[in-house]
Design a protein around this motif. Sequence first.
Motif, short mmCIF file in Angstrom:
data_model
loop_
_atom_site.label_atom_id
_atom_site.label_comp_id
_atom_site.label_asym_id
_atom_site.label_seq_id
_atom_site.Cartn_x
_atom_site.Cartn_y
_atom_site.Cartn_z
N SER A 35 0.85 -1.19 0.00
CA SER A 35 0.00 0.00 0.00
C SER A 35 0.89 1.24 0.00
CB SER A 35 -0.94 0.01 1.21
OG SER A 35 -0.21 0.24 2.39
N ILE A 36 0.29 2.35 -0.41
CA ILE A 36 0.99 3.64 -0.46
C ILE A 36 0.25 4.60 0.46
CG2 ILE A 36 1.67 5.56 -1.95
CD1 ILE A 36 1.59 3.50 -4.29
N GLU A 37 1.00 5.32 1.30
CA GLU A 37 0.41 6.27 2.23
C GLU A 37 1.16 7.60 2.15
OE1 GLU A 37 0.49 4.58 6.13
OE2 GLU A 37 -1.03 3.08 5.65
N TRP A 38 0.49 8.68 2.54
CA TRP A 38 1.10 10.00 2.53
C TRP A 38 0.66 10.80 3.75
CZ3 TRP A 38 -1.91 14.37 2.59
CH2 TRP A 38 -3.25 14.18 2.29
N THR A 39 1.45 11.80 4.11
CA THR A 39 1.11 12.71 5.21
C THR A 39 1.94 13.98 5.11
OG1 THR A 39 0.77 12.90 7.60
CG2 THR A 39 2.79 11.85 6.88
N ASP A 40 1.47 15.02 5.76
CA ASP A 40 2.30 16.22 5.93
C ASP A 40 2.81 16.31 7.36
OD1 ASP A 40 -0.06 16.85 7.20
OD2 ASP A 40 -0.14 18.91 6.46
N ASP A 41 2.36 15.39 8.22
CA ASP A 41 2.75 15.37 9.62
C ASP A 41 3.31 14.00 10.01
OD1 ASP A 41 3.07 15.77 12.34
OD2 ASP A 41 0.96 15.50 12.80
N TRP A 52 -3.26 6.20 -0.09
CA TRP A 52 -3.43 6.55 -1.50
C TRP A 52 -4.17 5.39 -2.14
CZ3 TRP A 52 -3.33 10.37 -4.80
CH2 TRP A 52 -3.32 10.07 -6.16
N GLY A 53 -5.44 5.55 -2.36
CA GLY A 53 -6.25 4.48 -2.94
C GLY A 53 -6.38 3.31 -1.98
N LEU A 54 -6.66 2.16 -2.53
CA LEU A 54 -6.80 0.95 -1.73
C LEU A 54 -5.48 0.18 -1.71
CD1 LEU A 54 -10.26 -0.20 -3.10
CD2 LEU A 54 -9.79 0.85 -0.89
N PRO A 55 -5.28 -0.68 -0.72
CA PRO A 55 -4.09 -1.53 -0.75
C PRO A 55 -4.09 -2.39 -2.02
CG PRO A 55 -5.15 -1.65 1.38
CD PRO A 55 -6.09 -0.90 0.47
N LEU A 56 -2.92 -2.64 -2.54
CA LEU A 56 -2.77 -3.38 -3.80
C LEU A 56 -2.57 -4.86 -3.49
CD1 LEU A 56 -0.46 -0.68 -5.35
CD2 LEU A 56 -2.88 -0.99 -5.81
N PHE A 57 -3.64 -5.51 -3.04
CA PHE A 57 -3.56 -6.89 -2.55
C PHE A 57 -3.14 -7.89 -3.62
CE2 PHE A 57 -6.56 -5.20 0.67
CZ PHE A 57 -5.80 -5.48 1.79
N TYR A 67 3.47 2.99 -10.83
CA TYR A 67 2.52 3.93 -11.46
C TYR A 67 1.72 4.65 -10.38
CZ TYR A 67 -1.57 5.74 -13.82
OH TYR A 67 -2.57 6.57 -14.25
N GLU A 68 1.18 3.91 -9.42
CA GLU A 68 0.40 4.52 -8.34
C GLU A 68 1.27 5.45 -7.49
OE1 GLU A 68 -2.81 4.56 -7.84
OE2 GLU A 68 -3.21 3.21 -9.51
N LEU A 69 2.51 5.05 -7.25
CA LEU A 69 3.43 5.90 -6.50
C LEU A 69 3.67 7.22 -7.23
CD1 LEU A 69 5.49 6.59 -4.32
CD2 LEU A 69 7.15 5.19 -5.56
N ASN A 70 3.88 7.17 -8.52
CA ASN A 70 4.11 8.39 -9.29
C ASN A 70 2.87 9.28 -9.32
OD1 ASN A 70 6.82 7.97 -9.86
ND2 ASN A 70 6.32 6.63 -11.57
N GLU A 71 1.68 8.67 -9.34
CA GLU A 71 0.45 9.46 -9.26
C GLU A 71 0.33 10.14 -7.89
OE1 GLU A 71 -1.90 10.08 -11.79
OE2 GLU A 71 -0.19 9.29 -12.91
N ALA A 72 0.70 9.43 -6.83
CA ALA A 72 0.68 10.03 -5.49
C ALA A 72 1.69 11.16 -5.39
CB ALA A 72 0.96 8.95 -4.44
#
Length: 140
Positions: A35-41, A52-57, A67-72
């Motif tokens: 999975s991909i996650e993001w934060t400012d804190d 970022w979206g759903l986990p890529l199970f 691709y998803e990482l670059n979109e994030a």
Amino acid sequence: MARITQGAFSLLPDLTDDQIKAQIDYCMKMGFAVSIEWTDDPHPRNCYWEMWGLPLFDVADSATVMYELNEARKAYPSCYIKINAFDNTRGVESTGLSFMVQRPSYEPGFYLVRQEMEGRRIAYTIQSYAVQAAGEGSRY
């Protein structure tokens, strides 16, 4: 300026895209869900970042994750982004690997808040400069 050190590889220089892809390949070879996650804190106790979206199970190709990482990265260019790989072999989703793949150009860091308690007791709390400038809920 302080550098946030959370997750695997955080004491190393930033990973290149080829190195990130190699780690994702390893995770998929191990059967981990990515999975991909993001934060400012990136507070040390803030272990649940925004997903970022759903986990890529069931994704079997690291190109899809990249691709998803670059979109994030496009959507959140000034935030922290990390990759999590979950291992469910023990019947629970436990983190098998977690590492940062993007940092903002400026990392504001943290400050210490001193709080006087009952008697002579003193408590300290770590606060993020990122949330000091804009309160929670107004940053998104």
